[in-house]
Design a protein around this motif. Structure first.
Motif, PDB file in Angstrom:
ATOM      1  N   VAL A   1     -34.578 -35.873  33.153  1.00  0.00           N
ATOM      2  CA  VAL A   1     -34.289 -35.876  34.588  1.00  0.00           C
ATOM      3  C   VAL A   1     -35.209 -36.805  35.367  1.00  0.00           C
ATOM      4  CG1 VAL A   1     -34.247 -34.423  36.654  1.00  0.00           C
ATOM      5  CG2 VAL A   1     -33.260 -33.575  34.529  1.00  0.00           C
ATOM      6  N   VAL A   2     -36.479 -36.910  34.974  1.00  0.00           N
ATOM      7  CA  VAL A   2     -37.419 -37.722  35.757  1.00  0.00           C
ATOM      8  C   VAL A   2     -37.084 -39.211  35.716  1.00  0.00           C
ATOM      9  CG1 VAL A   2     -39.368 -36.130  35.644  1.00  0.00           C
ATOM     10  CG2 VAL A   2     -39.014 -37.784  33.791  1.00  0.00           C
ATOM     11  N   ASN A   3     -36.162 -39.613  34.835  1.00  0.00           N
ATOM     12  CA  ASN A   3     -35.777 -41.025  34.780  1.00  0.00           C
ATOM     13  C   ASN A   3     -34.463 -41.306  35.511  1.00  0.00           C
ATOM     14  OD1 ASN A   3     -37.994 -42.027  33.320  1.00  0.00           O
ATOM     15  ND2 ASN A   3     -37.112 -41.329  31.388  1.00  0.00           N
ATOM     16  N   ARG A   4     -33.995 -40.339  36.311  1.00  0.00           N
ATOM     17  CA  ARG A   4     -32.765 -40.570  37.059  1.00  0.00           C
ATOM     18  C   ARG A   4     -32.976 -41.713  38.057  1.00  0.00           C
ATOM     19  NH1 ARG A   4     -32.848 -34.840  40.389  1.00  0.00           N
ATOM     20  NH2 ARG A   4     -34.326 -35.438  42.052  1.00  0.00           N
ATOM     21  N   ALA A   5     -31.964 -42.536  38.189  1.00  0.00           N
ATOM     22  CA  ALA A   5     -31.968 -43.669  39.136  1.00  0.00           C
ATOM     23  C   ALA A   5     -33.041 -44.704  38.818  1.00  0.00           C
ATOM     24  CB  ALA A   5     -32.134 -43.186  40.582  1.00  0.00           C
ATOM     25  N   VAL A   6     -33.618 -44.639  37.612  1.00  0.00           N
ATOM     26  CA  VAL A   6     -34.654 -45.594  37.200  1.00  0.00           C
ATOM     27  C   VAL A   6     -34.080 -46.521  36.139  1.00  0.00           C
ATOM     28  CG1 VAL A   6     -36.916 -45.861  36.119  1.00  0.00           C
ATOM     29  CG2 VAL A   6     -36.516 -43.987  37.729  1.00  0.00           C
ATOM     30  N   SER A   7     -34.170 -47.823  36.368  1.00  0.00           N
ATOM     31  CA  SER A   7     -33.724 -48.800  35.378  1.00  0.00           C
ATOM     32  C   SER A   7     -34.833 -49.024  34.346  1.00  0.00           C
ATOM     33  CB  SER A   7     -33.386 -50.131  36.059  1.00  0.00           C
ATOM     34  OG  SER A   7     -32.413 -49.964  37.065  1.00  0.00           O
ATOM     35  N   ALA A   8     -34.480 -49.624  33.218  1.00  0.00           N
ATOM     36  CA  ALA A   8     -35.474 -49.874  32.174  1.00  0.00           C
ATOM     37  C   ALA A   8     -35.260 -51.235  31.543  1.00  0.00           C
ATOM     38  CB  ALA A   8     -35.412 -48.784  31.108  1.00  0.00           C
ATOM     39  N   VAL A   9     -36.371 -51.884  31.208  1.00  0.00           N
ATOM     40  CA  VAL A   9     -36.350 -53.122  30.437  1.00  0.00           C
ATOM     41  C   VAL A   9     -37.272 -52.932  29.241  1.00  0.00           C
ATOM     42  CG1 VAL A   9     -35.824 -54.633  32.386  1.00  0.00           C
ATOM     43  CG2 VAL A   9     -38.201 -54.130  31.839  1.00  0.00           C
ATOM     44  N   ALA A  10     -36.884 -53.479  28.085  1.00  0.00           N
ATOM     45  CA  ALA A  10     -37.699 -53.372  26.879  1.00  0.00           C
ATOM     46  C   ALA A  10     -38.522 -54.650  26.726  1.00  0.00           C
ATOM     47  CB  ALA A  10     -36.816 -53.157  25.656  1.00  0.00           C
ATOM     48  N   VAL A  11     -39.851 -54.492  26.701  1.00  0.00           N
ATOM     49  CA  VAL A  11     -40.742 -55.642  26.634  1.00  0.00           C
ATOM     50  C   VAL A  11     -41.899 -55.335  25.687  1.00  0.00           C
ATOM     51  CG1 VAL A  11     -42.288 -57.164  27.922  1.00  0.00           C
ATOM     52  CG2 VAL A  11     -40.201 -56.329  29.001  1.00  0.00           C
ATOM     53  N   ASP A  12     -42.219 -56.286  24.824  1.00  0.00           N
ATOM     54  CA  ASP A  12     -43.417 -56.189  23.991  1.00  0.00           C
ATOM     55  C   ASP A  12     -44.572 -56.786  24.787  1.00  0.00           C
ATOM     56  OD1 ASP A  12     -45.428 -56.224  22.142  1.00  0.00           O
ATOM     57  OD2 ASP A  12     -44.304 -57.318  20.597  1.00  0.00           O
ATOM     58  N   LEU A  13     -45.437 -55.935  25.314  1.00  0.00           N
ATOM     59  CA  LEU A  13     -46.518 -56.403  26.181  1.00  0.00           C
ATOM     60  C   LEU A  13     -47.585 -57.182  25.422  1.00  0.00           C
ATOM     61  CD1 LEU A  13     -46.984 -53.274  28.477  1.00  0.00           C
ATOM     62  CD2 LEU A  13     -45.720 -55.380  28.946  1.00  0.00           C
TER      63      LEU A  13
END
Length: 370
Positions: free
Chosen positions: A59-71
């Motif tokens: 639930v805490v990730n609702r309305a949150v976009s995500a990108v996958a990145v190797d920092l």
């Protein structure tokens, strides 16, 4: 416009505890929040299976976009720096020094964005002997002194799940700090670094107690005060069906209303303020409450000023007439979502939507933000 933070761009380095919670708070209020996660791999999938929490139920990730990145990849780090150059807020929850080693500390990002609000969410803060120590909610609440007070008389402290350190003192305080810093940045044209430590936040929440202690109105012996289960008229009681009733009849008028509806003779009961009789009074109240079911008591006290409520489960709370009318919870794809708080008359928050595990491309986010 959707929410009072519509147009605010937030970049978050994925973390635990307060980091996803503050992300949800900002996204609920209309901010465009993008979470930077590690590229999917076998280890990450195994961790997800162990935790047992699928993306649509987080639930805490609702309305949150995500990108996958190797920092640790120079190209990945450069992509994050480019996004931070267009962001209003940057959030990380690493131990002190980790972001700098990744080349993503405040001094690394500030030259690209003078107005950037850089948020550091940790347990013990950016300095001090314990700043680099590992910990969880229970440790930060204990370090603040607050956990000592969370006990019944003669019993050990009981942690309040992780609602106090991670969410109230960490996530909510962090969101408050961000709102303050955004106002300052709009006025001055300059961002700043926020040291949001959970131990600091918990300590701030004890302000009223510190005043009471100084005035001699609050004892450091847990479970002996009015609000810590010491007072028999501020506690929970087991009903005939094994469920519980919450009693908060502190003021004399409310207390009289409470005992008048118990259906027993209270003429010889001890005085409410006589602490020497509190143990006896607790037994008398407990015996009276045990004679009826929780829902029977709920009907007796409904609409009164006795300050008595049934202790509801989450599912019951969602269906309760008062909560249902206000939409306190929403069921989204079979998952119970708390409705965003607080509520705004002119810029209402987003309606809860199911989180998604979809990953965006950094270029797509950059184009959206530009």
């Amino acid at each position: 416009m959707t929410g009072p933070l519509d147009g605010v761009k937030v970049l978050v380095l994925a973390g635990m505890g307060p980091v996803p919670y503050v992300s949800m708070l900002l996204a609920d209020m209309g901010a465009d929040v993008v979470r930077v996660v590690r590229p999917p791999n076998r280890a990450a999938r195994a961790l997800g299976a162990t935790v047992g929490l699928t993306d649509e139920k987080d639930v805490v990730n609702r309305a949150v976009s995500a990108v996958a990145v190797d920092l640790k990849d120079p190209e990945g780090k450069a992509a994050v720096v480019r996004l931070a150059a267009d962001a209003d807020v940057f959030i990380e929850g690493y131990r002190p020094g980790v972001a700098e080693r990744l080349g993503l500390g405040p001094d690394d990002l500030r030259p690209h964005n003078e107005k950037l609000v850089y948020v550091r969410l940790t347990g013990y803060g950016q300095d001090g002997p314990r700043s680099r120590d590992a910990g969880h909610d229970i440790n930060y609440v204990a370090q603040s002194g607050a956990l000592h007070a969370m006990a019944r008389e003669g019993e050990g402290p009981r942690p309040p799940i992780n609602l106090l350190g991670d969410y109230a003192a960490g996530g909510a305080m962090g969101a408050y700090g961000i709102a303050c810093a955004l106002v300052s940045a709009a006025r001055t044209g300059r961002g700043q670094v926020i040291d949001a430590a959970m131990v600091d936040g918990v300590a701030a929440l004890t302000a009223k107690l510190q005043g009471l202690r100084a005035a001699g109105l609050y004892s450091d012996d847990p479970g002996t005060n009015f609000l810590d289960s010491g007072a028999p008229f501020y506690d929970t009681y087991r009903c005939a069906d094994g469920r519980y009733l919450a009693v908060g009849a502190l003021e004399p008028d409310f207390y009289r209303e409470f005992i008048s509806r118990l259906g027993v003779d209270t003429d010889q009961w001890p005085d409410q303020e006589d602490r020497s009789e509190w143990a006896n009074l607790r037994k008398l109240i407990g015996d009276a409450v045990s004679r009826r079911t929780r829902d029977e008591w709920a009907a007796v006290f409904n609409g009164t000023d006795a300050c008595v409520t049934p202790v509801l489960t989450f599912d019951e709370a969602a269906l309760d007439p008062h909560n249902a009318e206000r939409g306190l919870y929403r069921t989204v794809s079979g998952v119970l979502h708390p409705f965003p708080a607080p509520r705004f008359s002119g810029t209402p928050a987003r309606d809860p939507q199911a989180p998604t595990g979809d990953l965006l491309d950094t270029a797509a986010v950059a184009a959206r933000w530009n």
